[in-house]
Design a protein around this motif. Structure first.
Motif, PDB file in Angstrom:
ATOM      1  N   LYS A  25       0.833  -1.204   0.000  1.00  0.00           N
ATOM      2  CA  LYS A  25       0.000   0.000   0.000  1.00  0.00           C
ATOM      3  C   LYS A  25       0.869   1.256   0.000  1.00  0.00           C
ATOM      4  O   LYS A  25       0.624   2.197  -0.757  1.00  0.00           O
ATOM      5  CB  LYS A  25      -0.909  -0.018   1.227  1.00  0.00           C
ATOM      6  N   GLU A  46       4.538  10.886   7.836  1.00  0.00           N
ATOM      7  CA  GLU A  46       3.337  10.610   7.046  1.00  0.00           C
ATOM      8  C   GLU A  46       2.968   9.131   7.040  1.00  0.00           C
ATOM      9  O   GLU A  46       1.782   8.782   7.042  1.00  0.00           O
ATOM     10  CB  GLU A  46       3.528  11.117   5.621  1.00  0.00           C
ATOM     11  N   ARG A 102      -0.650   9.416   8.394  1.00  0.00           N
ATOM     12  CA  ARG A 102      -1.631   9.388   7.300  1.00  0.00           C
ATOM     13  C   ARG A 102      -1.847   8.000   6.704  1.00  0.00           C
ATOM     14  O   ARG A 102      -2.936   7.692   6.245  1.00  0.00           O
ATOM     15  CB  ARG A 102      -1.195  10.352   6.192  1.00  0.00           C
ATOM     16  N   CYS A 103      -0.816   7.160   6.687  1.00  0.00           N
ATOM     17  CA  CYS A 103      -0.947   5.849   6.037  1.00  0.00           C
ATOM     18  C   CYS A 103      -1.333   4.750   7.016  1.00  0.00           C
ATOM     19  O   CYS A 103      -1.806   3.689   6.590  1.00  0.00           O
ATOM     20  CB  CYS A 103       0.361   5.475   5.329  1.00  0.00           C
ATOM     21  N   PRO A 157      -6.357   5.758   8.244  1.00  0.00           N
ATOM     22  CA  PRO A 157      -7.307   4.709   7.832  1.00  0.00           C
ATOM     23  C   PRO A 157      -7.856   3.912   9.009  1.00  0.00           C
ATOM     24  O   PRO A 157      -9.005   3.453   8.975  1.00  0.00           O
ATOM     25  CB  PRO A 157      -6.484   3.827   6.888  1.00  0.00           C
ATOM     26  N   SER A 205      -6.939  12.785  14.175  1.00  0.00           N
ATOM     27  CA  SER A 205      -5.581  12.689  13.614  1.00  0.00           C
ATOM     28  C   SER A 205      -4.883  14.042  13.659  1.00  0.00           C
ATOM     29  O   SER A 205      -3.674  14.117  13.907  1.00  0.00           O
ATOM     30  CB  SER A 205      -5.627  12.155  12.177  1.00  0.00           C
ATOM     31  N   GLY A 228      -4.315  14.483   4.818  1.00  0.00           N
ATOM     32  CA  GLY A 228      -5.110  13.261   4.850  1.00  0.00           C
ATOM     33  C   GLY A 228      -5.918  13.048   3.583  1.00  0.00           C
ATOM     34  O   GLY A 228      -6.092  11.905   3.139  1.00  0.00           O
ATOM     35  N   ALA A 268      -3.771  11.498   1.093  1.00  0.00           N
ATOM     36  CA  ALA A 268      -3.538  10.091   1.429  1.00  0.00           C
ATOM     37  C   ALA A 268      -4.726   9.231   1.021  1.00  0.00           C
ATOM     38  O   ALA A 268      -4.559   8.166   0.411  1.00  0.00           O
ATOM     39  CB  ALA A 268      -3.270   9.945   2.924  1.00  0.00           C
ATOM     40  N   VAL A 269      -5.932   9.680   1.343  1.00  0.00           N
ATOM     41  CA  VAL A 269      -7.135   8.927   0.985  1.00  0.00           C
ATOM     42  C   VAL A 269      -7.246   8.784  -0.526  1.00  0.00           C
ATOM     43  O   VAL A 269      -7.488   7.687  -1.056  1.00  0.00           O
ATOM     44  CB  VAL A 269      -8.392   9.606   1.556  1.00  0.00           C
ATOM     45  N   TYR A 276      -3.749   5.679   0.236  1.00  0.00           N
ATOM     46  CA  TYR A 276      -2.880   5.597   1.412  1.00  0.00           C
ATOM     47  C   TYR A 276      -1.445   5.206   1.069  1.00  0.00           C
ATOM     48  O   TYR A 276      -0.740   4.625   1.893  1.00  0.00           O
ATOM     49  CB  TYR A 276      -3.449   4.632   2.459  1.00  0.00           C
ATOM     50  N   SER A 277      -1.006   5.541  -0.142  1.00  0.00           N
ATOM     51  CA  SER A 277       0.423   5.395  -0.434  1.00  0.00           C
ATOM     52  C   SER A 277       1.158   6.545   0.259  1.00  0.00           C
ATOM     53  O   SER A 277       0.551   7.551   0.628  1.00  0.00           O
ATOM     54  CB  SER A 277       0.677   5.433  -1.942  1.00  0.00           C
ATOM     55  N   CYS A 315       1.203  12.498   0.240  1.00  0.00           N
ATOM     56  CA  CYS A 315       1.211  13.198   1.529  1.00  0.00           C
ATOM     57  C   CYS A 315       2.633  13.518   1.976  1.00  0.00           C
ATOM     58  O   CYS A 315       2.879  14.578   2.578  1.00  0.00           O
ATOM     59  CB  CYS A 315       0.459  12.398   2.579  1.00  0.00           C
TER      60      CYS A 315
END
Length: 264
Positions: free
Chosen positions: A55, A121, A125-126, A130, A145, A188, A191-192, A196-197, A201
């Protein structure tokens, strides 16, 4: 699980800053690796390391990673320039006569700066985001977050304001934390949107750490960039940044709730 992870990272960061309070800012900034390193250990302990790394790499959706990474740079540019527009027109900022090097020492190397940004990040974020979105609404998850990200900066901000003694130390710490809360929304969102790589971000975070201090200075070291003024007022991580970031945060929540950009 999400909040336990966040509490653990915040605790070790606070301990790191307290124990090493006499160290340089660049050395203390190694704490930027704590969220990512902790998340990697966490997923490895749960047997999810391979899927998590797949991911992070963005290998399954390379086009989205590229598109949103480019967009990340554009968003940072627009936010910082909007801050300049507000700060100058409000009379809070003015161009400096003699420029100083306001990019932090640990961010001057592009590779080192990117790796440190990715260190945060990957965790925030990853991994954390999620996890929160699986349990809470978009607004609640992003707000939690953001609060965590703001608290992550508090120990070093307290230390640096104690060392450098800016005119409004308490306000500086509070405003910087609020700016992080709001900044978590565009970070975020990227990221979404990119599955979510780590790329979009992290690039946003990396470019912010270069462009914001270059233009508006550093709220951490109280150093001006192209413009000078009270950092808690004019900086992208100050009051002006909060004013610009608030509608951005609202737009992020609206988009993710109403799926306006599902075609991207």
């Amino acid at each position: 699980m999400c909040l336990v992870f966040a509490a653990f990272v915040l605790s070790i960061t606070a301990l790191w800053v307290y124990v090493l309070r006499d160290a340089s800012f660049s050395f203390l900034a190694l704490a930027m690796f704590f969220p990512g390193a902790t998340s990697l250990i966490w997923v490895a302990a749960n047997g999810e390391f391979v899927s998590f790394m797949n991911k992070l790499s963005g290998a399954n959706e390379p086009v989205r990673c590229i598109v949103f990474s480019i967009l990340a740079v554009a968003i940072v540019y627009c936010i910082v320039e909007a801050c300049v527009l507000i700060a100058v027109n409000m009379g809070w900022a003015k161009p400096v006569e003699i420029r100083k090097h306001s990019i932090h020492e640990h961010n001057k190397s592009r590779l080192s700066g990117f790796l440190r940004a990715a260190g945060e990040e990957i965790g925030w974020r990853c991994f954390l985001l999620p996890c929160l979105l699986d349990r809470f609404s978009v607004l609640t998850a992003f707000t939690i977050s953001g609060i965590v990200w703001g608290l992550f900066h508090v120990p070093v901000m307290i230390l640096l304001t104690y060392r450098l003694k800016p005119s409004r130390p308490y306000i500086t710490v509070i405003v910087q934390s609020v700016s992080c809360l709001l900044s978590a929304f565009p970070h975020g969102w990227l990221a979404v949107k990119s599955g979510y790589s780590m790329w979009a971000c992290s690039i946003m975070h990396w470019f912010w750490n270069i462009y914001n201090p270059t233009v508006l200075g550093s709220i951490y070291t109280n150093t001006p960039g192209k413009y000078t003024g009270q950092q808690w007022l004019i900086n992208g991580e100050g009051l002006t940044g909060c004013l610009v970031m608030l509608p951005v945060a609202a737009a992020v929540v609206y988009d993710l709730n109403h799926k306006l950009f599902t075609m991207i």
